[in-house]
Design an enzyme around this catalytic site. Structure first.
Site, PDB file in Angstrom:
ATOM      1  N   GLY A 156     -11.081  19.300 -19.361  1.00 35.81           N
ATOM      2  CA  GLY A 156     -10.338  19.615 -18.136  1.00 35.81           C
ATOM      3  C   GLY A 156      -8.957  18.969 -18.248  1.00 35.81           C
ATOM      4  O   GLY A 156      -8.451  18.752 -19.351  1.00 35.81           O
ATOM      5  N   ILE A 158      -7.829  15.944 -17.780  1.00 37.50           N
ATOM      6  CA  ILE A 158      -7.734  14.664 -18.505  1.00 37.50           C
ATOM      7  C   ILE A 158      -8.039  14.882 -19.991  1.00 37.50           C
ATOM      8  O   ILE A 158      -7.304  14.413 -20.866  1.00 37.50           O
ATOM      9  CB  ILE A 158      -8.674  13.602 -17.887  1.00 37.50           C
ATOM     10  CG1 ILE A 158      -8.290  13.331 -16.428  1.00 37.50           C
ATOM     11  CG2 ILE A 158      -8.609  12.297 -18.701  1.00 37.50           C
ATOM     12  CD1 ILE A 158      -9.245  12.431 -15.661  1.00 37.50           C
ATOM     13  N   ARG A 178     -18.887  23.337 -20.934  1.00 39.06           N
ATOM     14  CA  ARG A 178     -19.718  24.519 -20.657  1.00 39.06           C
ATOM     15  C   ARG A 178     -19.002  25.813 -21.009  1.00 39.06           C
ATOM     16  O   ARG A 178     -19.540  26.691 -21.648  1.00 39.06           O
ATOM     17  CB  ARG A 178     -20.122  24.530 -19.176  1.00 39.06           C
ATOM     18  CG  ARG A 178     -21.441  23.824 -18.925  1.00 39.06           C
ATOM     19  CD  ARG A 178     -21.802  23.916 -17.501  1.00 39.06           C
ATOM     20  NE  ARG A 178     -20.605  23.718 -16.664  1.00 39.06           N
ATOM     21  CZ  ARG A 178     -20.618  23.662 -15.353  1.00 39.06           C
ATOM     22  NH1 ARG A 178     -21.744  23.827 -14.710  1.00 39.06           N
ATOM     23  NH2 ARG A 178     -19.530  23.465 -14.659  1.00 39.06           N
ATOM     24  N   THR A 179     -17.745  25.909 -20.570  1.00 35.78           N
ATOM     25  CA  THR A 179     -17.006  27.159 -20.772  1.00 35.78           C
ATOM     26  C   THR A 179     -15.885  26.969 -21.773  1.00 35.78           C
ATOM     27  O   THR A 179     -15.113  26.001 -21.667  1.00 35.78           O
ATOM     28  CB  THR A 179     -16.381  27.613 -19.429  1.00 35.78           C
ATOM     29  OG1 THR A 179     -17.344  27.403 -18.403  1.00 35.78           O
ATOM     30  CG2 THR A 179     -15.959  29.061 -19.458  1.00 35.78           C
ATOM     31  N   ALA A 238     -14.911   8.387 -17.750  1.00 34.67           N
ATOM     32  CA  ALA A 238     -15.298   9.428 -16.782  1.00 34.67           C
ATOM     33  C   ALA A 238     -16.058   8.779 -15.616  1.00 34.67           C
ATOM     34  O   ALA A 238     -15.438   8.192 -14.722  1.00 34.67           O
ATOM     35  CB  ALA A 238     -16.121  10.494 -17.489  1.00 34.67           C
ATOM     36  N   ARG A 239     -17.378   8.876 -15.635  1.00 34.50           N
ATOM     37  CA  ARG A 239     -18.201   8.207 -14.631  1.00 34.50           C
ATOM     38  C   ARG A 239     -19.345   7.499 -15.352  1.00 34.50           C
ATOM     39  O   ARG A 239     -19.990   8.086 -16.237  1.00 34.50           O
ATOM     40  CB  ARG A 239     -18.770   9.209 -13.623  1.00 34.50           C
ATOM     41  CG  ARG A 239     -17.790   9.638 -12.554  1.00 34.50           C
ATOM     42  CD  ARG A 239     -17.434   8.493 -11.595  1.00 34.50           C
ATOM     43  NE  ARG A 239     -16.500   8.900 -10.555  1.00 34.50           N
ATOM     44  CZ  ARG A 239     -15.171   8.810 -10.655  1.00 34.50           C
ATOM     45  NH1 ARG A 239     -14.611   8.329 -11.745  1.00 34.50           N
ATOM     46  NH2 ARG A 239     -14.402   9.170  -9.639  1.00 34.50           N
ATOM     47  N   GLU A 268     -21.836   0.021 -12.391  1.00 38.16           N
ATOM     48  CA  GLU A 268     -20.589  -0.572 -11.926  1.00 38.16           C
ATOM     49  C   GLU A 268     -20.723  -1.118 -10.506  1.00 38.16           C
ATOM     50  O   GLU A 268     -21.229  -0.395  -9.642  1.00 38.16           O
ATOM     51  CB  GLU A 268     -19.561   0.576 -11.910  1.00 38.16           C
ATOM     52  CG  GLU A 268     -18.211   0.255 -12.402  1.00 38.16           C
ATOM     53  CD  GLU A 268     -17.388   1.539 -12.482  1.00 38.16           C
ATOM     54  OE1 GLU A 268     -17.641   2.351 -13.385  1.00 38.16           O
ATOM     55  OE2 GLU A 268     -16.532   1.724 -11.612  1.00 38.16           O
ATOM     56  N   HIS A 286     -12.622  -0.041 -14.524  1.00 39.38           N
ATOM     57  CA  HIS A 286     -12.310   1.264 -13.927  1.00 39.38           C
ATOM     58  C   HIS A 286     -10.835   1.342 -13.496  1.00 39.38           C
ATOM     59  O   HIS A 286     -10.526   1.471 -12.305  1.00 39.38           O
ATOM     60  CB  HIS A 286     -13.243   1.542 -12.739  1.00 39.38           C
ATOM     61  CG  HIS A 286     -13.375   2.999 -12.420  1.00 39.38           C
ATOM     62  ND1 HIS A 286     -14.514   3.552 -11.881  1.00 39.38           N
ATOM     63  CD2 HIS A 286     -12.499   4.032 -12.553  1.00 39.38           C
ATOM     64  CE1 HIS A 286     -14.327   4.850 -11.702  1.00 39.38           C
ATOM     65  NE2 HIS A 286     -13.119   5.162 -12.112  1.00 39.38           N
ATOM     66  N   ILE A 287      -9.957   1.280 -14.500  1.00 43.50           N
ATOM     67  CA  ILE A 287      -8.507   1.265 -14.210  1.00 43.50           C
ATOM     68  C   ILE A 287      -7.801   2.497 -14.783  1.00 43.50           C
ATOM     69  O   ILE A 287      -6.588   2.480 -14.996  1.00 43.50           O
ATOM     70  CB  ILE A 287      -7.834  -0.017 -14.756  1.00 43.50           C
ATOM     71  CG1 ILE A 287      -8.136  -0.213 -16.263  1.00 43.50           C
ATOM     72  CG2 ILE A 287      -8.262  -1.238 -13.957  1.00 43.50           C
ATOM     73  CD1 ILE A 287      -7.274  -1.264 -16.932  1.00 43.50           C
ATOM     74  N   GLY A 288      -8.565   3.574 -15.015  1.00 43.56           N
ATOM     75  CA  GLY A 288      -8.003   4.775 -15.653  1.00 43.56           C
ATOM     76  C   GLY A 288      -6.691   5.252 -15.050  1.00 43.56           C
ATOM     77  O   GLY A 288      -5.727   5.528 -15.758  1.00 43.56           O
TER      78      GLY A 288
END
Ligand code: DGY
Length: 324
Positions: A156, A158, A178-179, A238-239, A268, A286-288
């Protein structure tokens, strides 16, 4: 009378001021997350709830919003903290902050790639500790980045921004999602669409940029780590729950892979046991998207979404599930 807008956690001054021009702001500036009770209280008093990705916006919070609450404006691109089905059913808008943080997050992803491959954190630690006694040929030998193969999982905004930067490092780029992307975009990125297994087997750096969904939870576990090259690195911004951290700790301990750099982790802010013992792991809080400029732009976009609702319009960056 001005409407009330609630802000659940620390928010940039520039955006707070803008918000105050049109609303009474109920602001939690304590520096800590609100309890579930207080979150419900905030929701119950407001037309708009400006939330953090650490706030669990569940049915109870949305219920507490009654007929007053019209929008949950999440301060972030990810929105897995919100019960979307419930918000849809209650006709409460949900917005996020896409298209403004991908470049900054891609920069951090690259910092992690370079940092883990070239052992930056370990090297800094040794130097600070006064243990550097002069140039030595075998000191902190790492892996190269240039000329290697980058595997992007989730291409996507990012993922694409990460892939674009690979050109400057003469890297081959594989991607999986996926696509498949349109051919023109693949060409532009110089990226080849492959299966997940092929990506894991063929990449020197595997970087994760998928949202957290039922389908991506623990997408990377023991079996997937075992497919990676023993010289490869896993990069994750990501997560947390996309990776099985227990399996990752084992893989790093056993040198199944060479190293990992995490900006997000499974429980987290709690670390998984064994993480802090590993030299081949970098862990960030988590400082993206955490550059001054980007956090301001994100917050201003949040405010614009709220203003849209105050103006009787559809919020400009509704989450995809709510777009027509
Ligand atoms: C997001 O926007 O989802 C990021 O994780 C915040 O940095």
């Amino acid at each position: 009378m001005k409407p009330t807008v609630a802000v659940t956690h620390i928010f940039p001054q520039i955006a707070l001021e803008k918000m105050k021009s049109r609303a009474e702001v109920l602001y939690n500036d304590s520096g800590s997350s609100l309890s579930a009770d207080r979150l419900r209280e905030y929701a119950g008093k407001s037309v708009a709830l400006i939330s953090y990705l650490t706030d669990k916006i569940d049915a109870a919070v949305l219920d507490a919003g009654g007929d007053l609450l019209k929008i949950v404006a999440n301060y972030g691109a990810g929105y897995n903290n919100i019960d979307i089905a419930c918000a849809q059913q209650k006709k409460i808008w949900v917005s996020n902050t896409p298209s403004v943080l991908h470049e900054t997050t891609a920069d951090l992803t690259w910092a992690m790639m370079l940092g883990i491959a070239r052992r930056i954190v370990e090297s800094d630690r040794l130097t600070r500790d006064g243990k550097f006694h002069g140039w030595q040929a075998d000191l902190f030998l790492g892996g190269d980045v240039y000329g290697k193969t980058l595997g992007v999982i989730g291409c996507g905004e990012i993922g694409k921004a990460v892939a674009r930067r690979a050109r400057g490092f003469d890297m081959r780029v594989l991607y999986h999602q996926r696509t498949r992307l349109p051919e023109a975009e693949e060409k532009q990125l110089n990226a080849r669409f492959v299966s997940l297994d092929e990506l894991l087997r063929g990449s020197d750096f595997v970087t994760l940029h998928v949202p957290l969904t039922d389908g991506t939870k623990h997408m990377i576990g023991r079996d997937q780590l075992a497919m990676m090259k023993p010289t490869a690195y896993l990069i994750h911004a990501a997560r947390g729950k996309v990776v099985d951290d227990q399996a990752l700790v084992e893989a790093l301990k056993n040198n199944t892979i060479a190293g990992a750099a995490l900006d997000v982790f499974e429980n987290e802010p709690e670390l998984t046991a064994g993480m802090t013992d590993l030299d081949n792991l970098i862990i960030l809080p988590h400082i993206g998207s955490a550059s001054v400029a980007t956090r301001d732009i994100m917050a201003l976009l949040v405010v614009d979404n709220v203003f849209d609702v105050l103006d009787g319009k559809t919020p400009r960056t509704l989450i995809p599930e709510m777009q027509q």
